[in-house]
Design an enzyme around this catalytic site. Sequence first.
Site, mmCIF file in Angstrom:
data_model
loop_
_atom_site.group_PDB
_atom_site.id
_atom_site.type_symbol
_atom_site.label_atom_id
_atom_site.label_comp_id
_atom_site.label_asym_id
_atom_site.label_seq_id
_atom_site.Cartn_x
_atom_site.Cartn_y
_atom_site.Cartn_z
ATOM 1 N N TYR A 295 0.816 -1.214 0.000
ATOM 2 C CA TYR A 295 0.000 0.000 0.000
ATOM 3 C C TYR A 295 0.850 1.264 0.000
ATOM 4 O O TYR A 295 0.621 2.172 -0.778
ATOM 5 C CB TYR A 295 -0.931 0.014 1.214
ATOM 6 C CG TYR A 295 -2.091 -0.953 1.123
ATOM 7 C CD1 TYR A 295 -2.340 -1.671 -0.038
ATOM 8 C CD2 TYR A 295 -2.936 -1.156 2.203
ATOM 9 C CE1 TYR A 295 -3.392 -2.554 -0.128
ATOM 10 C CE2 TYR A 295 -4.007 -2.040 2.128
ATOM 11 C CZ TYR A 295 -4.233 -2.744 0.963
ATOM 12 O OH TYR A 295 -5.282 -3.608 0.889
ATOM 13 N N ASP A 296 1.805 1.330 0.907
ATOM 14 C CA ASP A 296 2.638 2.530 0.989
ATOM 15 C C ASP A 296 3.802 2.247 1.927
ATOM 16 O O ASP A 296 3.603 2.012 3.114
ATOM 17 C CB ASP A 296 1.832 3.721 1.506
ATOM 18 C CG ASP A 296 2.530 5.052 1.265
ATOM 19 O OD1 ASP A 296 3.774 5.096 1.398
ATOM 20 O OD2 ASP A 296 1.843 6.037 0.936
#
Length: 496
Positions: A295-296
């Site tokens: 995701y990040d």
Amino acid sequence: MAATLFTLPSAPSPSTFPSSSTTVKHLTAFTTKPTVPIHVTKRNICLSAAFVHSPTTDPPPEVQTFWQWLQDQGVVSAKSPVRPGMVPEGLGLIAKKDISRNEVVLEIPNRFWINQDAVAASEIGSVCSGLKPWISVALFLIREKLKEDSQWRVYLDILPEFTDSTVFWSEEELAELQGTQLLSTTLGVKEYVQNEFLKVEEEIILPNKQLFPAPITVDDFFWAFGILRSRAFSRLRGQNLVLIPLADLINHSPSITTEDYAWEIKGAGLFSRDLLFSLRSPLSVKAGEQVLIQYDLNKSNAELALDYGFVESKSERNAYTLTLEISESDPFFGDKLDIAETNGLGETAYFDIVLGRPLPPALIPYLRLVALGGSDAFLLESIFRNTIWGHLDLPVSRANEELICRVVCDACKAALSGYHTTIEEDEKLMEGGNLDPRLEIAVGIRAGEKKVLQQIDEIFKERESELDELEYYQERRLRDLGLVGEQGEIIFWETK
């Protein structure tokens, strides 16, 4: 000198969607990615552990209906490399065949996207045109959810009613976050969302009852907020807030260390104006395994907990934000602010401290600037304006250096006293296992924050112990003038 460790604005900027930052120093632009944490819905898409952990088990009827709808619409086919399936996270994408690294697994045309364009083309488009993007999409989701004949019915039926995001926690659950920055942020975000609902209710919903015939509650608004926060894609060409049905089932893996090329928007064909959302697998996947993405890499555990409702055990996910400011009562406020702004900072500056990593380069110079005064104030004179930041990179004076060490250590001590458990107690809880998912998040967050605070405290305590060994501005200046010998002695020139 102010050394507040955390501040939270009363509300975000009107132009932004509230989003976590590293320990959420302020509420910035919407930058989240999709996930489906544990599914607990009114339609009972919540199954036994044995069932959930078997990717080969047929998904619930709602998911099968959704999959058939996508096939009927030509979005997927029998040759599609992935399908929805039940996984430990809830719903996920399961490989139907072996998938190669960077292989495209889904392509979703823009007619199946839920974004501002979809809102504009709907019956409520005219009344939503002036709203913040996330609010207009939230109203669209709520309205479609309340319509039995919605064209999005089969998609809405598979969405969770809530996640483990801290915005959905009870007061008792939030009490486990006592002392954390995440608690302050969560309460701030909840207040923000509630205020936005009251405003949109007064200005849009109630005056347009013909468009919103079913009652819309603040709980509905929080549901839409949670859906967008946990599932919307961003950082796409021309799209900063978009839900992509099916693609948003993809889950996160902490073991994936790249975000590159996992998804993109591209043209549907050489002569077509239509767009496609293209999703690739960042790793090779065997048939029957779950397709995952990262995701990040830069999100802290606080951000992961706020956005998606999970945390990771990686030390670099633990962070704490030091918030420093130049006091308006400082007699040198104007000069200091001018220097700060010239060097890309401001009256208030936020510094994300990550466990196991060096301090941000600008932190200590900014601390020295804030503490500057007394006999050191001459550095604020205009003659030094172009060079002062270089001087602040090095110790200014013993008094200045001692002050910043003392203030930071005192602030760390005060912050650590705000938690109701020790690191040792938290680690014992984690070692015991079998924690409720939300309690596990709370324990992970508070233990991580305390470790970062201890790290900051140790850095500045060690620095304080070395004060007598440091070289300060006056000594450096004398050395530059040739007035200090190799052993540090002052040289006096005799005249005949």
